[in-house]
Design a protein around this motif. Structure first.
Motif, PDB file in Angstrom:
ATOM      1  N   ILE A  50       0.880  -1.194   0.115  1.00 52.53           N
ATOM      2  CA  ILE A  50      -0.105   0.144  -0.006  1.00 52.53           C
ATOM      3  C   ILE A  50       0.788   1.148   0.081  1.00 52.53           C
ATOM      4  O   ILE A  50       0.746   2.301  -0.661  1.00 52.53           O
ATOM      5  N   PHE A  51       2.114   1.331   0.680  1.00 55.05           N
ATOM      6  CA  PHE A  51       2.749   2.482   0.864  1.00 55.05           C
ATOM      7  C   PHE A  51       3.618   2.746  -0.428  1.00 55.05           C
ATOM      8  O   PHE A  51       3.714   3.691  -0.994  1.00 55.05           O
ATOM      9  N   ILE A  52       4.029   1.465  -1.115  1.00 58.47           N
ATOM     10  CA  ILE A  52       4.570   1.768  -2.458  1.00 58.47           C
ATOM     11  C   ILE A  52       3.515   2.258  -3.370  1.00 58.47           C
ATOM     12  O   ILE A  52       3.981   2.796  -4.442  1.00 58.47           O
ATOM     13  N   GLY A  53       2.342   1.624  -3.437  1.00 58.63           N
ATOM     14  CA  GLY A  53       1.498   2.137  -4.486  1.00 58.63           C
ATOM     15  C   GLY A  53       1.066   3.625  -3.967  1.00 58.63           C
ATOM     16  O   GLY A  53       1.030   4.263  -5.279  1.00 58.63           O
ATOM     17  N   LEU A  54       0.917   4.156  -2.861  1.00 54.82           N
ATOM     18  CA  LEU A  54       0.850   5.659  -2.561  1.00 54.82           C
ATOM     19  C   LEU A  54       1.880   6.389  -3.195  1.00 54.82           C
ATOM     20  O   LEU A  54       1.702   7.241  -3.805  1.00 54.82           O
ATOM     21  N   VAL A  55       3.160   6.065  -2.854  1.00 49.32           N
ATOM     22  CA  VAL A  55       4.294   6.673  -3.603  1.00 49.32           C
ATOM     23  C   VAL A  55       4.285   6.797  -5.123  1.00 49.32           C
ATOM     24  O   VAL A  55       4.684   7.660  -5.520  1.00 49.32           O
ATOM     25  N   CYS A  56       3.775   5.764  -5.749  1.00 50.34           N
ATOM     26  CA  CYS A  56       3.788   5.677  -7.099  1.00 50.34           C
ATOM     27  C   CYS A  56       2.680   6.694  -7.578  1.00 50.34           C
ATOM     28  O   CYS A  56       2.947   7.113  -8.775  1.00 50.34           O
ATOM     29  N   ILE A  57       1.568   6.692  -7.161  1.00 49.68           N
ATOM     30  CA  ILE A  57       0.635   7.661  -7.120  1.00 49.68           C
ATOM     31  C   ILE A  57       1.498   9.133  -7.104  1.00 49.68           C
ATOM     32  O   ILE A  57       1.195   9.927  -8.009  1.00 49.68           O
ATOM     33  N   LEU A  58       2.009   9.311  -6.140  1.00 50.68           N
ATOM     34  CA  LEU A  58       2.843  10.412  -5.936  1.00 50.68           C
ATOM     35  C   LEU A  58       3.769  10.897  -7.143  1.00 50.68           C
ATOM     36  O   LEU A  58       3.844  12.050  -7.704  1.00 50.68           O
ATOM     37  N   ILE A  59       4.534   9.620  -7.506  1.00 48.50           N
ATOM     38  CA  ILE A  59       5.461   9.899  -8.572  1.00 48.50           C
ATOM     39  C   ILE A  59       4.661  10.201  -9.909  1.00 48.50           C
ATOM     40  O   ILE A  59       4.945  11.042 -10.687  1.00 48.50           O
ATOM     41  N   TYR A  60       3.499   9.566  -9.915  1.00 44.92           N
ATOM     42  CA  TYR A  60       2.558   9.790 -11.385  1.00 44.92           C
ATOM     43  C   TYR A  60       2.008  11.531 -11.104  1.00 44.92           C
ATOM     44  O   TYR A  60       2.021  12.168 -12.244  1.00 44.92           O
ATOM     45  N   GLN A  61       1.695  11.978 -10.107  1.00 43.52           N
ATOM     46  CA  GLN A  61       1.241  13.270 -10.096  1.00 43.52           C
ATOM     47  C   GLN A  61       2.290  14.155 -10.460  1.00 43.52           C
ATOM     48  O   GLN A  61       1.903  15.122 -10.889  1.00 43.52           O
ATOM     49  N   ASN A  62       3.445  13.831  -9.771  1.00 41.94           N
ATOM     50  CA  ASN A  62       4.484  14.739  -9.904  1.00 41.94           C
ATOM     51  C   ASN A  62       4.850  14.749 -11.548  1.00 41.94           C
ATOM     52  O   ASN A  62       5.480  15.937 -11.945  1.00 41.94           O
ATOM     53  N   ILE A  63       4.882  13.876 -12.208  1.00 44.59           N
ATOM     54  CA  ILE A  63       5.338  13.591 -13.391  1.00 44.59           C
ATOM     55  C   ILE A  63       4.162  14.427 -14.378  1.00 44.59           C
ATOM     56  O   ILE A  63       4.861  15.371 -15.135  1.00 44.59           O
ATOM     57  N   THR A  64       2.808  14.189 -14.186  1.00 44.57           N
ATOM     58  CA  THR A  64       1.923  14.950 -14.831  1.00 44.57           C
ATOM     59  C   THR A  64       1.825  16.468 -14.555  1.00 44.57           C
ATOM     60  O   THR A  64       1.207  17.120 -15.320  1.00 44.57           O
ATOM     61  N   ASN A  66       4.157  18.437 -14.079  1.00 46.35           N
ATOM     62  CA  ASN A  66       5.494  18.966 -14.463  1.00 46.35           C
ATOM     63  C   ASN A  66       6.347  19.099 -13.075  1.00 46.35           C
ATOM     64  O   ASN A  66       6.821  20.332 -12.967  1.00 46.35           O
ATOM     65  N   GLY A  67       6.493  18.491 -12.334  1.00 41.16           N
ATOM     66  CA  GLY A  67       7.241  18.412 -11.098  1.00 41.16           C
ATOM     67  C   GLY A  67       8.651  18.408 -11.534  1.00 41.16           C
ATOM     68  O   GLY A  67       9.063  17.991 -12.522  1.00 41.16           O
ATOM     69  N   THR A  68       9.564  18.765 -10.500  1.00 42.68           N
ATOM     70  CA  THR A  68      10.888  18.610 -10.734  1.00 42.68           C
ATOM     71  C   THR A  68      11.232  17.139 -10.885  1.00 42.68           C
ATOM     72  O   THR A  68      10.885  16.216 -10.325  1.00 42.68           O
ATOM     73  N   VAL A  69      12.561  16.873 -11.739  1.00 42.07           N
ATOM     74  CA  VAL A  69      13.075  15.557 -11.779  1.00 42.07           C
ATOM     75  C   VAL A  69      13.758  15.002 -10.950  1.00 42.07           C
ATOM     76  O   VAL A  69      13.778  13.959 -10.294  1.00 42.07           O
ATOM     77  N   PHE A  70      14.183  16.142  -9.759  1.00 46.70           N
ATOM     78  CA  PHE A  70      14.966  15.527  -8.539  1.00 46.70           C
ATOM     79  C   PHE A  70      13.940  15.014  -7.659  1.00 46.70           C
ATOM     80  O   PHE A  70      14.419  14.033  -7.061  1.00 46.70           O
ATOM     81  N   THR A  71      12.926  15.664  -7.397  1.00 45.92           N
ATOM     82  CA  THR A  71      11.645  15.146  -6.824  1.00 45.92           C
ATOM     83  C   THR A  71      11.175  13.706  -7.095  1.00 45.92           C
ATOM     84  O   THR A  71      11.188  12.865  -6.381  1.00 45.92           O
ATOM     85  N   THR A  72      11.275  13.379  -8.565  1.00 44.09           N
ATOM     86  CA  THR A  72      10.737  12.259  -9.097  1.00 44.09           C
ATOM     87  C   THR A  72      11.534  11.348  -8.738  1.00 44.09           C
ATOM     88  O   THR A  72      11.514  10.060  -8.388  1.00 44.09           O
ATOM     89  N   THR A  73      13.222  11.545  -8.872  1.00 42.53           N
ATOM     90  CA  THR A  73      14.219  10.631  -8.423  1.00 42.53           C
ATOM     91  C   THR A  73      14.234  10.316  -7.111  1.00 42.53           C
ATOM     92  O   THR A  73      14.217   9.082  -6.684  1.00 42.53           O
ATOM     93  N   LEU A  74      13.914  11.176  -6.071  1.00 43.29           N
ATOM     94  CA  LEU A  74      13.925  10.815  -4.926  1.00 43.29           C
ATOM     95  C   LEU A  74      12.692   9.877  -4.504  1.00 43.29           C
ATOM     96  O   LEU A  74      12.842   8.916  -3.458  1.00 43.29           O
ATOM     97  N   LEU A  75      11.562  10.005  -5.157  1.00 42.28           N
ATOM     98  CA  LEU A  75      10.313   9.273  -4.945  1.00 42.28           C
ATOM     99  C   LEU A  75      10.674   7.830  -5.433  1.00 42.28           C
ATOM    100  O   LEU A  75      10.401   6.797  -4.712  1.00 42.28           O
ATOM    101  N   LEU A  76      11.236   7.869  -6.496  1.00 42.16           N
ATOM    102  CA  LEU A  76      11.588   6.330  -7.016  1.00 42.16           C
ATOM    103  C   LEU A  76      12.727   5.779  -5.952  1.00 42.16           C
ATOM    104  O   LEU A  76      12.535   4.566  -5.967  1.00 42.16           O
ATOM    105  N   VAL A  77      13.622   6.610  -5.515  1.00 45.51           N
ATOM    106  CA  VAL A  77      14.585   5.954  -4.634  1.00 45.51           C
ATOM    107  C   VAL A  77      13.928   5.424  -3.273  1.00 45.51           C
ATOM    108  O   VAL A  77      14.250   4.288  -2.696  1.00 45.51           O
ATOM    109  N   LEU A  78      12.867   6.408  -3.042  1.00 40.73           N
ATOM    110  CA  LEU A  78      12.192   5.775  -1.749  1.00 40.73           C
ATOM    111  C   LEU A  78      11.155   4.612  -2.065  1.00 40.73           C
ATOM    112  O   LEU A  78      11.176   3.775  -1.135  1.00 40.73           O
ATOM    113  N   VAL A  79      10.909   4.468  -3.283  1.00 42.71           N
ATOM    114  CA  VAL A  79      10.010   3.180  -3.639  1.00 42.71           C
ATOM    115  C   VAL A  79      11.084   1.937  -3.666  1.00 42.71           C
ATOM    116  O   VAL A  79      10.944   0.951  -3.027  1.00 42.71           O
TER     117      VAL A  79
END
Length: 153
Positions: A50-64, A66-79
């Protein structure tokens, strides 16, 4: 760098420190030489999913949005860290000369008041104020723990 990025970096650093502590420091450096290490049954896999799914939702929201690439990278590392801690890392009980590590706590042998084996395959260790329910991965490990206590205490 935003406050979110700093928070993510702190969480990732804490998870990495915990992984290093759990895998190396407890086993090799704390409280003397390891005498016995037994793998335990994993718990809370659904919570981690569930936690991994919620972070993936945050990654999707950050990409759509136009969030920073650094934040997306940090979220991927968190996953990746969550996957390691929940699915790759093996929980274990580590027996040392003076006590054992269970759930990242050191418990001295003299605190043990009684030990029982339940019908479900749990090793129940009674301490002064509470009981520990230890579910080993293989039932043969219960005999190994029993023999360890007979020969070392």
């Amino acid at each position: 760098m935003s406050v979110t990025d700093i928070g993510l970096m702190v969480i990732i650093a804490l998870a990495l420190l915990f992984a290093i502590y759990d895998e190396f420091i407890v086993d090799y450096f704390l409280k003397g030489k390891t005498r016995l290490k037994i793998g335990l049954h994993r718990l809370n896999r659904v919570d981690a999913l569930i936690f991994i799914g919620l972070v993936c939702i945050l990654i999707y929201q950050n990409i759509t949005s136009n969030g920073t690439v650094f934040t997306t990278t940090l979220l991927l590392v968190l996953v990746l860290m969550a996957c390691y801690l929940a699915y790759i890392r093996r929980p274990k009980i580590i027996f040392k000369a003076d006590g054992f590590f269970y759930a990242n706590f050191f418990i001295k042998y003299d605190r043990i008041k009684n030990m029982n084996l339940s019908e479900d395959g749990f090793l129940v260790i009674g301490l002064e104020k509470r009981r520990l329910l230890i579910k080993v991965k293989q039932l043969d490990d219960l005999e190994t723990i029993y023999n360890f206590f007979l020969t070392n205490n």
